[in-house]
Design a protein around this motif. Structure first.
Motif, short mmCIF file in Angstrom:
data_model
loop_
_atom_site.label_atom_id
_atom_site.label_comp_id
_atom_site.label_asym_id
_atom_site.label_seq_id
_atom_site.Cartn_x
_atom_site.Cartn_y
_atom_site.Cartn_z
N GLU A 1 -4.18 -1.94 2.88
CA GLU A 1 -5.31 -2.56 2.17
C GLU A 1 -4.78 -3.59 1.18
N ARG B 1 -10.10 0.06 8.18
CA ARG B 1 -10.64 0.76 7.00
C ARG B 1 -11.11 2.16 7.38
N HIS C 1 -7.71 4.03 8.32
CA HIS C 1 -6.60 3.86 7.37
C HIS C 1 -5.32 3.45 8.11
N GLN D 1 0.87 -1.15 0.00
CA GLN D 1 0.00 0.00 0.00
C GLN D 1 0.91 1.20 0.00
#
Length: 574
Positions: free
Chosen positions: A401, A394, A397, A56
């Motif tokens: 992910e 989620r 953050h 990510q």
């Protein structure tokens, strides 16, 4: 003195609910209640580790501070300059070993306590440096007092002699310079550390010398914090069986008051008084009344039995609020600065910390600490807790992910121009939990799926004891090592009401994301909250009528709020 059972309205009835990054930065949002209880965590098992390639885009260092509101530049040690003051690891640059004067070099043997001089290399944030000049002067004055009054000095010997003879204060006492707080440990390691911070602050506020009763399970955890002196209470202390006094001995303040053996107008007081400042029953509630503080100030030896963080209640007292503000212009910094001042793991514990960090975490660009504690009052299945962790991640953050199922494409990023080599962003996830389930689930997640952006993710868990163990030194050493490993993270996700998590965030100098406790065995919605302050929650504070006029409600409302994770708790904020 007032009725100890008569309560006043709480000064802060609710907490700010951060609905978005924008409202968090503005300290705005709706207010809401909740409730929970106290527990401290600890672990014991063999290390786990696993590496994966996933990814990510790295969260920027600016984003990591997205929950930190702007502070006034004139406030000493504001968060505004935190990036400039951040300590980096392994960069080869000069390290502020003494934390901008918080610590002193003289009076210590470097080799006997490496953590005192090396921990600054590992902490990622130092948001309140330099500390206030007034705090530094107060600490230096305390150190001088402690050196004169500590065990092994003539003044200590004279004070103990008077205690042994049953002499209290009064005319001719002769040792007025040395008044003592003896801290008695209770409950788990996180609780003990928080109560010790609170007791030391009370020592600063009341000009007393802090001595620590060290049972076998608390030995070889921390170095001596004060130069050229010990804080360990000698084993020949005249009050016998300190670990077995219980919560309400005859010499407790509440019993002495009830039996009319101590009074505000008395010229002489008992040689020692026991103070129960725990979160459970038989609490010495009158401790938090100004008139009773005047009485206690006459007592040479106060024995403090506590398992909680009680700084917010000290702040709520008119006698101490102004002094706390002078010491800590940003009141959010109390636990952070005092924990870094007081706690320095012994070399045996520090070896556990540094070996693990340098072997598994040091090479990552970003470290995420995940501390999970399941309480009996909020028990849910491991699968439900894992669902809550991912939902929280989620929302805030936190964890990398992953790519959609079937997408096997990996992206090499951070190519070094002209070198012909490829550098990858790396993220290390450190799990601290009594159970291995969450480690196994996250390991499988990043094994079966590539993370977005080509980041390499590794997942680690040093121990998994399955049950919390108390009264064992080896267990406490491993638990302390994990508190410090968590505090070396760039991002923290902790469990609500966990004192283990509170301590990790305080040492880190970071406002963590906190998982809400489950209710009715269901995953809470929302799953978590980004904390508006790094200060720990004081669980179940005493709210006394005697405090009603000591500090105005307006003053309290500016700096005391209801805890996000404990509706019956309060905490400090700026």
């Amino acid at each position: 003195m007032g009725d100890p059972h008569k309560l006043r309205d709480s000064a802060a009835e609710a907490w700010p609910w951060p609905a978005s990054a924008a409202t968090r930065l503005g300290m705005e949002g709706r207010w809401r209640k909740g409730g929970a209880v106290i527990v401290a965590g600890g672990l014991l098992a063999l290390p786990f580790l696993v590496f994966f390639t996933s990814g990510q885009e790295s969260v920027s260092r600016h984003e990591l501070g997205r929950a930190l509101p702007p502070s006034s530049p004139e406030v000493c040690g504001s968060l505004e300059a935190s990036d400039a003051r951040r300590t980096t690891t392994g960069g080869g640059g000069a390290t502020d070993e003494l934390l901008s004067g918080l610590l002193v070099r003289g009076g210590f043997d470097r080799g006997s306590c490496l953590s005192r001089f090396e921990s600054a290399q590992y902490f990622k944030y130092s948001p309140y440096t330099p500390p206030s000049a007034y705090l530094l002067r107060k600490l230096r004055a305390y150190e001088a007092r402690h050196k004169k009054c500590a065990p092994g000095t003539p003044l200590y010997a004279k004070s103990v002699e008077r205690l042994r003879s049953g002499s209290g204060s009064g005319p001719g006492a002769g040792t007025e310079y040395c008044n003592y707080l003896v801290w008695l440990p209770y409950n788990g390691l996180g609780n003990r550390m928080l109560s010790l911070i609170s007791t030391f602050l009370y020592a600063l506020l009341s000009d007393r010398v802090l001595l620590v009763h060290v049972p076998a399970d608390f030995a070889d955890l921390f170095c001596e914090p004060f130069p050229d002196a010990t804080w360990v209470l000698p084993p020949d202390f005249p009050v016998a069986n300190l670990s077995d006094l219980g919560r309400s001995p005859e010499q407790s303040y509440r019993n002495l008051v009830a039996n009319k053996k101590i009074a505000a107008n008395a010229t002489a007081v008992p040689p020692w008084v026991f103070l129960n400042l725990c979160h459970e029953k038989d609490v010495d509630e009158l401790f938090y009344c100004g008139a009773d503080q005047l009485v206690l100030a006459k007592v040479k030896w106060l024995l403090v039995f506590s398992d909680k963080y009680f700084v917010p209640s000290l702040y709520s007292m008119g006698e101490f609020r102004g002094e706390i503000h002078r010491l800590f212009p940003a009141v959010e910094s109390v636990s952070h600065l005092l924990s870094r001042y007081l706690f320095h793991p012994t070399n045996s514990v520090w070896g556990l910390v540094t070996r693990y960090y340098n072997s598994y975490l040091a090479q990552a660009n970003r470290r995420i600490g995940v501390q999970i504690r399941i309480f009996d009052f909020a028990r849910i299945s491991a699968d439900d807790m894992y669902t809550q962790i991912l939902a929280c991640s989620r929302q805030e953050h936190i964890l990398p992910e992953i790519e959609a199922a079937g997408n096997l494409t990996t992206t090499n990023n951070n190519t070094t121009a002209g070198s012909g080599t490829v550098q990858h962003d790396t993220t290390a996830i450190l799990i601290a939990s009594l159970y291995a389930d969450y480690y196994e689930m996250l390991k499988l997640r990043y094994y079966e799926h590539a993370a977005k952006g080509g980041v390499r993710v590794s997942v680690f868990q040093p121990t998994h004891a399955k049950v919390q163990v108390t009264g064992q030194r080896g267990h406490n050493q491993k638990a302390l090592s994990e508190i410090y490993l968590l505090s070396f993270s760039e991002e923290l996700l902790t469990s609500g009401t966990s004192t283990f998590g509170y301590m990790s965030a305080s040492l880190a100098g970071m406002r963590p994301t906190m998982l809400y406790s489950a209710r009715q065995r269901r995953v809470p919605e929302p799953p978590c909250v980004r904390m508006v302050t790094m200060e720990p929650c004081q669980h179940r504070p005493v709210s006394m009528e005697c405090q009603a006029n000591a500090v105005t409600k307006e003053d309290l409302a500016r700096h005391v709020m209801t805890c996000e994770d404990e509706g019956l708790g309060i905490k400090l904020f700026d």
